[in-house]
Design a protein around this motif. Structure first.
Motif, short mmCIF file in Angstrom:
data_model
loop_
_atom_site.label_atom_id
_atom_site.label_comp_id
_atom_site.label_asym_id
_atom_site.label_seq_id
_atom_site.Cartn_x
_atom_site.Cartn_y
_atom_site.Cartn_z
N PRO A 91 26.45 38.92 30.84
CA PRO A 91 26.34 37.63 31.53
C PRO A 91 27.70 37.03 31.93
CG PRO A 91 25.78 37.41 29.21
CD PRO A 91 25.98 38.87 29.47
N TRP A 92 28.77 37.32 31.18
CA TRP A 92 30.09 36.77 31.48
C TRP A 92 31.16 37.83 31.24
CZ3 TRP A 92 30.71 32.05 33.60
CH2 TRP A 92 29.64 31.16 33.50
N ALA A 93 32.21 37.78 32.03
CA ALA A 93 33.38 38.63 31.81
C ALA A 93 34.60 37.73 31.76
CB ALA A 93 33.53 39.64 32.96
N VAL A 94 35.49 37.95 30.83
CA VAL A 94 36.71 37.16 30.70
C VAL A 94 37.82 37.84 31.50
CG1 VAL A 94 38.42 36.21 29.12
CG2 VAL A 94 36.00 36.26 28.47
N LEU A 95 38.44 37.07 32.37
CA LEU A 95 39.53 37.58 33.22
C LEU A 95 40.88 37.22 32.61
CD1 LEU A 95 38.06 36.59 36.68
CD2 LEU A 95 37.79 38.73 35.44
N ASP A 96 41.94 37.64 33.25
CA ASP A 96 43.28 37.35 32.75
C ASP A 96 43.51 35.86 32.61
OD1 ASP A 96 44.03 40.00 32.62
OD2 ASP A 96 44.86 40.02 34.65
N PRO A 97 44.24 35.45 31.56
CA PRO A 97 44.55 34.02 31.40
C PRO A 97 45.56 33.56 32.44
CG PRO A 97 45.62 35.32 29.70
CD PRO A 97 44.75 36.26 30.48
N MET A 98 45.62 32.24 32.63
CA MET A 98 46.62 31.65 33.51
C MET A 98 48.00 31.80 32.87
SD MET A 98 44.87 28.20 35.04
CE MET A 98 44.77 27.35 33.50
N GLN A 99 49.04 31.66 33.67
CA GLN A 99 50.41 31.78 33.17
C GLN A 99 50.77 30.63 32.22
OE1 GLN A 99 49.54 31.79 36.44
NE2 GLN A 99 50.61 33.40 37.54
N THR A 100 50.14 29.47 32.40
CA THR A 100 50.42 28.29 31.59
C THR A 100 49.12 27.78 31.00
OG1 THR A 100 52.20 27.67 33.10
CG2 THR A 100 51.38 25.95 31.64
N SER A 101 49.09 27.64 29.67
CA SER A 101 47.92 27.02 29.03
C SER A 101 47.84 25.58 29.50
CB SER A 101 48.08 27.06 27.51
OG SER A 101 48.10 28.38 27.05
N ARG A 102 46.63 25.10 29.71
CA ARG A 102 46.47 23.72 30.15
C ARG A 102 45.09 23.19 29.81
NH1 ARG A 102 47.84 23.74 36.24
NH2 ARG A 102 49.19 25.44 35.71
N ALA A 103 45.03 21.90 29.57
CA ALA A 103 43.78 21.18 29.37
C ALA A 103 43.80 19.97 30.29
CB ALA A 103 43.65 20.73 27.92
N TYR A 104 42.67 19.32 30.47
CA TYR A 104 42.56 18.12 31.30
C TYR A 104 43.00 18.36 32.74
CZ TYR A 104 42.61 16.39 26.52
OH TYR A 104 42.38 16.23 25.19
N LEU A 105 42.72 19.56 33.27
CA LEU A 105 43.11 19.93 34.62
C LEU A 105 41.97 19.66 35.59
CD1 LEU A 105 42.56 23.70 35.11
CD2 LEU A 105 42.21 22.67 32.89
N GLY A 106 42.26 19.76 36.86
CA GLY A 106 41.25 19.74 37.91
C GLY A 106 41.04 21.16 38.40
N ALA A 107 39.82 21.49 38.79
CA ALA A 107 39.53 22.82 39.33
C ALA A 107 38.53 22.68 40.46
CB ALA A 107 38.99 23.74 38.25
N ALA A 108 38.73 23.45 41.52
CA ALA A 108 37.84 23.39 42.67
C ALA A 108 37.90 24.71 43.43
CB ALA A 108 38.22 22.24 43.61
N GLY A 109 36.84 25.03 44.12
CA GLY A 109 36.79 26.22 44.96
C GLY A 109 36.16 25.88 46.29
N PRO A 110 36.88 26.08 47.39
CA PRO A 110 36.35 25.76 48.72
C PRO A 110 35.10 26.58 49.05
CG PRO A 110 38.71 26.15 48.82
CD PRO A 110 38.25 26.57 47.46
N ALA A 111 34.15 25.97 49.72
CA ALA A 111 32.95 26.67 50.18
C ALA A 111 33.35 27.82 51.08
CB ALA A 111 32.03 25.70 50.93
N GLY A 112 32.69 28.95 50.91
CA GLY A 112 32.97 30.11 51.75
C GLY A 112 34.18 30.91 51.30
N SER A 113 34.81 30.49 50.21
CA SER A 113 35.99 31.18 49.69
C SER A 113 35.69 31.69 48.30
CB SER A 113 37.18 30.22 49.64
OG SER A 113 38.26 30.78 48.94
N ALA A 114 36.25 32.80 47.93
CA ALA A 114 36.09 33.32 46.57
C ALA A 114 37.20 32.82 45.66
CB ALA A 114 36.10 34.85 46.59
#
Length: 172
Positions: free
Chosen positions: A24-47
């Motif tokens: 059901p889930w696969a874990v990908l590479d971590p980000m270069q910087t650990s972070r919490a309280y961030l914003g995340a978004a993905g544009p429609a039509g983009s992966a």
């Protein structure tokens, strides 16, 4: 390996549905910087998923940095940093742009910036009428609605709308 575009940022790792793995889930590479309280978004039509701002857990560790991830390739890319470092912001994708809204950089901010992935540039937009962090934001049509949040001294019931076509705010 190809992953669906739907992604959820969990701490500093990214998990995506992965029917190709039979899991059901696969874990990908971590980000270069650990972070919490961030914003995340993905544009429609983009992966591509964009992770912006946040806090790295250290004193003064409020971030302006942005990273992007195309789950099809699984590699985080460094993008241009926001002009205003902040945590507790909301990020909204609308018409090919990423909007970074509000947040906290020592106190609640009303800063709004838009990011253009094609040119890797940030543009300062009209400030929100109410400075706040930890709010919800969603796009409907060409309008971004910002709901609730915290001012630093109180929780808010304020709902404001931002017209991206005219760069104007109004209260609902």
């Amino acid at each position: 390996m190809r992953f669906p575009a739907l992604a959820t940022a969990l701490g500093c790792a990214l998990a995506v549905p992965s029917a190709a793995l039979g899991e059901p889930w696969a874990v990908l590479d971590p980000m270069q910087t650990s972070r919490a309280y961030l914003g995340a978004a993905g544009p429609a039509g983009s992966a591509t998923l964009y992770a912006v701002g946040g806090w790295n857990g250290t004193g003064g560790g409020i971030l302006a940095t942005m990273r992007s991830l195309d789950p099809n390739f699984g590699v985080w890319q460094v993008r241009r940093s926001m002009r205003v470092a902040r945590k507790g912001l909301s990020a909204v994708a609308l018409k090919g742009l990423i909007y970074a809204i509000g947040g906290d950089n020592g106190s609640a901010t009303n800063a709004v910036e838009s990011y253009n992935p094609s040119s890797n540039t940030w543009t300062r937009m009209r400030d929100m009428p109410t400075a706040r962090s930890r709010m919800a934001a969603a796009a409907v049509g060409s309008t971004i609605y910002v709901i609730g949040g915290a001012s630093g001294t109180a929780f808010l019931d304020v709902v404001e709308a931002y017209d991206t076509l005219t760069d104007t705010w109004w209260s609902r």
